[in-house]
Design a protein around this motif. Structure first.
Motif, mmCIF file in Angstrom:
data_model
loop_
_atom_site.group_PDB
_atom_site.id
_atom_site.type_symbol
_atom_site.label_atom_id
_atom_site.label_comp_id
_atom_site.label_asym_id
_atom_site.label_seq_id
_atom_site.Cartn_x
_atom_site.Cartn_y
_atom_site.Cartn_z
ATOM 1 N N MET A 185 -59.306 -39.370 92.834
ATOM 2 C CA MET A 185 -60.402 -39.620 92.075
ATOM 3 C C MET A 185 -61.307 -40.747 92.542
ATOM 4 O O MET A 185 -60.654 -41.649 92.793
ATOM 5 C CB MET A 185 -59.939 -39.833 90.512
ATOM 6 C CG MET A 185 -60.892 -40.375 89.373
ATOM 7 S SD MET A 185 -60.205 -41.037 88.098
ATOM 8 C CE MET A 185 -58.986 -39.610 87.722
ATOM 9 N N PRO A 186 -62.760 -40.442 92.507
ATOM 10 C CA PRO A 186 -63.492 -41.721 92.935
ATOM 11 C C PRO A 186 -63.277 -42.611 92.269
ATOM 12 O O PRO A 186 -62.908 -42.880 90.953
ATOM 13 C CB PRO A 186 -64.820 -41.009 92.571
ATOM 14 C CG PRO A 186 -64.552 -39.598 92.521
ATOM 15 C CD PRO A 186 -63.128 -39.220 92.189
ATOM 16 N N THR A 187 -63.407 -43.822 92.901
ATOM 17 C CA THR A 187 -63.259 -45.466 92.237
ATOM 18 C C THR A 187 -64.042 -45.484 91.077
ATOM 19 O O THR A 187 -63.341 -46.065 89.945
ATOM 20 C CB THR A 187 -63.236 -46.332 93.347
ATOM 21 O OG1 THR A 187 -62.313 -46.451 94.342
ATOM 22 C CG2 THR A 187 -62.956 -47.785 92.543
ATOM 23 N N GLU A 188 -65.385 -45.296 91.128
ATOM 24 C CA GLU A 188 -66.319 -45.409 90.093
ATOM 25 C C GLU A 188 -65.867 -44.615 88.793
ATOM 26 O O GLU A 188 -65.930 -45.111 87.780
ATOM 27 C CB GLU A 188 -67.687 -45.136 90.549
ATOM 28 C CG GLU A 188 -68.592 -45.257 89.268
ATOM 29 C CD GLU A 188 -70.075 -44.986 90.056
ATOM 30 O OE1 GLU A 188 -70.943 -44.738 89.146
ATOM 31 O OE2 GLU A 188 -70.255 -44.927 91.197
ATOM 32 N N ILE A 201 -63.076 -44.387 83.205
ATOM 33 C CA ILE A 201 -62.074 -43.816 82.626
ATOM 34 C C ILE A 201 -60.880 -44.814 81.841
ATOM 35 O O ILE A 201 -60.862 -44.816 80.855
ATOM 36 C CB ILE A 201 -61.143 -42.762 83.380
ATOM 37 C CG1 ILE A 201 -61.864 -41.535 83.696
ATOM 38 C CG2 ILE A 201 -59.803 -42.399 82.366
ATOM 39 C CD1 ILE A 201 -61.401 -40.389 84.469
ATOM 40 N N ASN A 202 -60.695 -45.849 82.763
ATOM 41 C CA ASN A 202 -60.017 -46.943 82.411
ATOM 42 C C ASN A 202 -60.798 -47.812 81.310
ATOM 43 O O ASN A 202 -60.043 -48.346 80.370
ATOM 44 C CB ASN A 202 -59.600 -47.958 83.508
ATOM 45 C CG ASN A 202 -58.327 -47.242 84.227
ATOM 46 O OD1 ASN A 202 -57.228 -46.870 83.604
ATOM 47 N ND2 ASN A 202 -58.478 -46.954 85.653
#
Length: 346
Positions: A1-4, A9-10
């Protein structure tokens, strides 16, 4: 999953005090596994009206008016978290036990859940004059589509195989349209005071479909209420029946069970039953097929013939089952009246 994407989501989950153990992207949702259970995070653009609809459905489901899977409030009490151009909301994850491929079972459940929702949110009758006028406009438009197609086909020296099968079945379809037009043109039935009877309103889902039904064992729950509204529910019922008729096998016994499962849960008045029957006399599928054949012709001739033949058989089974139900209902009402008269006689 892309970091951005992970950071976003977090950030959303933090507002629910949820800390993911595992995240799975399953467009258009994100499955979030946490130590406290699994959740479905939805991301989509929502208008103010759609947000209001979700809140309405949440309020009703929260009061156990009907069984639905609705957004969960965040730790700040928000049902919808609004970003710059996207809205987020979270639902409890439901592990389904009936696969999407089992359309028969999913429609069986859908008919029952739709009936429960309509029955539990039923309101008093409202004037149905505008509804009858709109239905008449629909019938008139479909008659025109038929006439335009038939006019072109009849002027061909050698009509195509699909045009021939349409010409051969035109009589029965046009007869049904005439019957529907005659019914809707009269408007609502009059009550004892000579005024037009109304039709009942209820909460309508707006997008009734097996895709918006979650099934886990014996429990079935409606979800995706972004388009729900207060309306004459018999229209939504008709749309659900017509949709199922396009997808399910042409099985008369199946249709008898589906119709009765809905009506047993949500009994209809005589006028609602008549409205539903006459609305089903003017299906959208034939007009769509004729329009697609004329404008696109994207499929081969055999595809159009098969679609037409399959739908005609399904439509015949549906109307036959409905007519049997109407006959049985009328006979039961007559029998009940006779018993009542006998009990009142000295």
């Amino acid at each position: 999953m892309p970091t951005e994407q992970s950071i976003e989501i977090n950030r959303i989950l933090f507002q629910y005090d949820l800390f993911p153990v595992r995240v799975e992207i399953r467009e258009p949702i994100v499955k979030v596994n946490t130590a406290n259970g699994s959740y479905a995070l939805k991301r989509k653009q929502l208008s103010e009206d759609q947000i209001g609809h979700l809140k309405t459905a949440y309020s009703l489901a929260h009061r156990l008016v009907f069984d639905a899977v609705c957004p969960l409030p965040s730790k700040y009490g928000d049902l919808i978290i609004t970003g710059e151009d996207t809205c987020y909301y979270i639902l409890p994850w439901v592990e389904e036990t009936v696969p999407e491929s089992d359309t028969v079972e999913r429609y069986r459940r859908l008919f029952v859940k739709a009936g429960q929702m309509h029955r539990q949110t039923m309101q008093a009758e409202s004037s149905a004059d505008a509804l009858f006028k709109t239905a008449l406009q629909v019938v008139t438009a479909r008659k025109m589509e038929w006439e335009q197609f038939l006019n072109r086909a009849e002027h061909h020296i050698y009509p195509s195989p699909f045009e021939q099968i349409v010409l051969n079945s035109a009589g029965s379809y046009l007869g049904s349209l005439e019957q529907a037009a005659a019914y809707f043109s009269k408007g609502p039935e009059n009550d004892e005071n000579g005024k037009g009877k109304g039709l009942r309103r209820a909460l309508c889902h707006g997008r009734l479909s097996p895709l918006h039904l979650l099934i886990a064992g014996e429990r079935s729950c409606l979800t995706n209420f972004e388009e729900c509204r207060d309306d004459f529910f018999i229209i939504e019922t008709a749309m659900m029946v017509e949709q199922a008729n396009m997808i399910l096998p042409a099985d008369g016994q199946l249709w008898d069970g589906l119709l009765r499962s809905y009506i047993d849960v949500c009994p209809l008045t005589d006028q609602e039953t008549a409205f539903l029957f006459h609305f089903l006399l003017c299906p959208r599928v034939p007009a769509d097929l004729m329009g697609r054949y004329t404008s696109e012709h994207s499929e081969d001739e055999l595809w159009f013939i098969r679609r037409w033949t399959d739908f005609s058989k399904a439509q015949g089974n549906l109307l036959h089952c409905f007519q049997l139900y109407l006959k049985e209902k009328k006979e039961k009402e007559s029998s009940d009246q006779e018993k009542e008269a006998e009990s009142e006689s000295p």
